[in-house]
Design an enzyme around this catalytic site. Structure first.
Site, PDB file in Angstrom:
ATOM      1  N   CYS A 105      -1.667  18.826  10.551  1.00  0.00           N
ATOM      2  CA  CYS A 105      -3.111  18.752  10.378  1.00  0.00           C
ATOM      3  C   CYS A 105      -3.495  18.213   9.009  1.00  0.00           C
ATOM      4  CB  CYS A 105      -3.767  20.097  10.647  1.00  0.00           C
ATOM      5  SG  CYS A 105      -2.736  21.495  10.393  1.00  0.00           S
ATOM      6  N   ASP A 137      -2.910  19.479   6.010  1.00  0.00           N
ATOM      7  CA  ASP A 137      -3.279  20.502   5.019  1.00  0.00           C
ATOM      8  C   ASP A 137      -2.435  20.354   3.760  1.00  0.00           C
ATOM      9  OD1 ASP A 137      -4.973  21.647   6.821  1.00  0.00           O
ATOM     10  OD2 ASP A 137      -3.661  23.308   7.343  1.00  0.00           O
ATOM     11  N   CYS A 165      -7.899  24.068   6.734  1.00  0.00           N
ATOM     12  CA  CYS A 165      -8.796  24.847   7.576  1.00  0.00           C
ATOM     13  C   CYS A 165      -8.992  26.255   7.014  1.00  0.00           C
ATOM     14  CB  CYS A 165      -8.228  24.937   8.985  1.00  0.00           C
ATOM     15  SG  CYS A 165      -6.704  25.878   9.044  1.00  0.00           S
ATOM     16  N   CYS A 205      -0.229  28.089   9.373  1.00  0.00           N
ATOM     17  CA  CYS A 205      -0.948  28.296   8.103  1.00  0.00           C
ATOM     18  C   CYS A 205      -0.294  29.415   7.288  1.00  0.00           C
ATOM     19  CB  CYS A 205      -2.406  28.675   8.357  1.00  0.00           C
ATOM     20  SG  CYS A 205      -3.323  27.402   9.210  1.00  0.00           S
TER      21      CYS A 205
END
Lengths: 179, 142
Positions: free
Chosen positions: B37, B39, B64, B107
């Site tokens: 994603c 990140d 996120c 995450c």
């Protein structure tokens, strides 16, 4: 891949599956033709886009299963991505504070510069991706499985870099478009 | 998909946002990312060389809500812990505390990786016999 042949075959098959050819067919056959038609469209969409093609290939080869394999990010790229994101933050902050003048202009210039650099990098990465895809194609013909796995690994690694660069290009372009 | 209250709280009031001087020999920097994603997470900690206690921790994450909450929580947890205690923090602890859904587990993995990366950066800087002020040949170059 031969794009002309892809086009030709796609049109031939679309023609074959066209609803007009099934006016006198049974409901079942019509249903099936419709289903095949939508599969054909999906396949065409993936095949004509070189990046989507690689993503699909890596997915069916089990290289990019969510959670199964940990994707690695190249450290030197992370550093750059982080810094550019900080600049973007600064620009947002400056805009929110209604700052104008020299500072804002300098910030914009820096971002525009960076965006240009990243667009070039994106083109570069795409070129590398296509080269690796060609190597994969060659191994399919030669049957060299070890070399095939190596090419898949390279494509996966290139795709990881690509997603960062693409996000950055998108983020910066979006930010600069706001006025 | 709704975020848990704890994620929302960390997202709205992130703890310990900021940075420490990465050239300080007592500061370890971990910069990690999740390519899926896009990140990026930077976690820094200041470690007392005598006691091995983490005295200060800062983070900055572009990603996120779950990534921000995971790193915010990580800085809260490592502060006051020794290096060994901090290394024992598992991503599953973060998942449990924040009630992260399965699609956001990466995450928490990122936060665990960031702790480990920061500590190994600090260890590299302070490797035996290395003079304290020797500039780190670490990844933390700009």
């Amino acid at each position: 891949m031969d794009m002309n042949e892809l086009e030709t075959r796609f049109h031939q098959l679309s023609w074959k599956l066209h609803p007009d050819n099934f006016v006198k067919a049974t409901a079942e056959e019509r249903e099936l033709a419709l289903e095949r038609g939508s599969q054909l469209n999906d396949a065409y969409r993936v095949l004509r886009d070189p990046v989507a093609r690689v993503e699909y290939l890596l997915a069916i080869e089990g290289m990019r299963k969510e959670g199964a394999t940990k994707q690695q990010a190249p450290p030197e790229l992370l550093e750059e991505v982080f810094e550019l994101n900080e600049s973007l933050d600064e620009l947002r902050g400056a805009r929110a504070a209604n700052q104008d003048g020299a500072e804002m202009a300098a910030l914009r210039r820096r971002l525009e510069e960076a965006a240009k650099g990243f667009e070039e990098r994106l083109a570069d990465v795409d070129e590398q991706l296509m080269a690796a895809a060609k190597e994969w194609d060659a191994t399919v013909h030669s049957g060299d499985r070890a070399a095939g796995r190596a090419a898949l690994g390279r494509m996966n690694e290139i795709l990881n870099r690509r997603s960062y660069i693409r996000n950055l290009v998108r983020g910066v372009t979006q930010e600069l478009a706001q006025e | 998909m709704a975020y848990s209250d704890k994620v929302v709280d960390h997202y709205n009031h992130p703890r310990n946002v900021g940075s420490l001087d990465k050239n300080d020999p007592s500061v370890g920097t971990g910069l990690v990312g999740a390519p899926e994603c896009g990140d990026v997470m930077k976690l820094q900690m200041k470690i007392n060389p005598e006691t091995q206690v983490i005295e200060e921790a800062k983070f900055k994450t572009f990603g996120c809500g779950s990534a921000i909450a995971s790193s915010s929580l990580a800085t809260e947890w490592v502060k006051g812990k020794t290096v060994d205690e901090a290394l024992a923090i598992k991503n599953t602890d973060i998942v449990r505390e924040l009630a992260l859904p399965p699609v956001k587990i990466h995450c928490s993995v990122l936060a665990e990786d960031a702790i480990k990366a920061a500590i190994s950066d600090w260890k590299r800087k302070n490797a035996a016999d290395a003079p304290a002020e020797k500039p780190a040949s670490s990844a933390a170059q700009s």
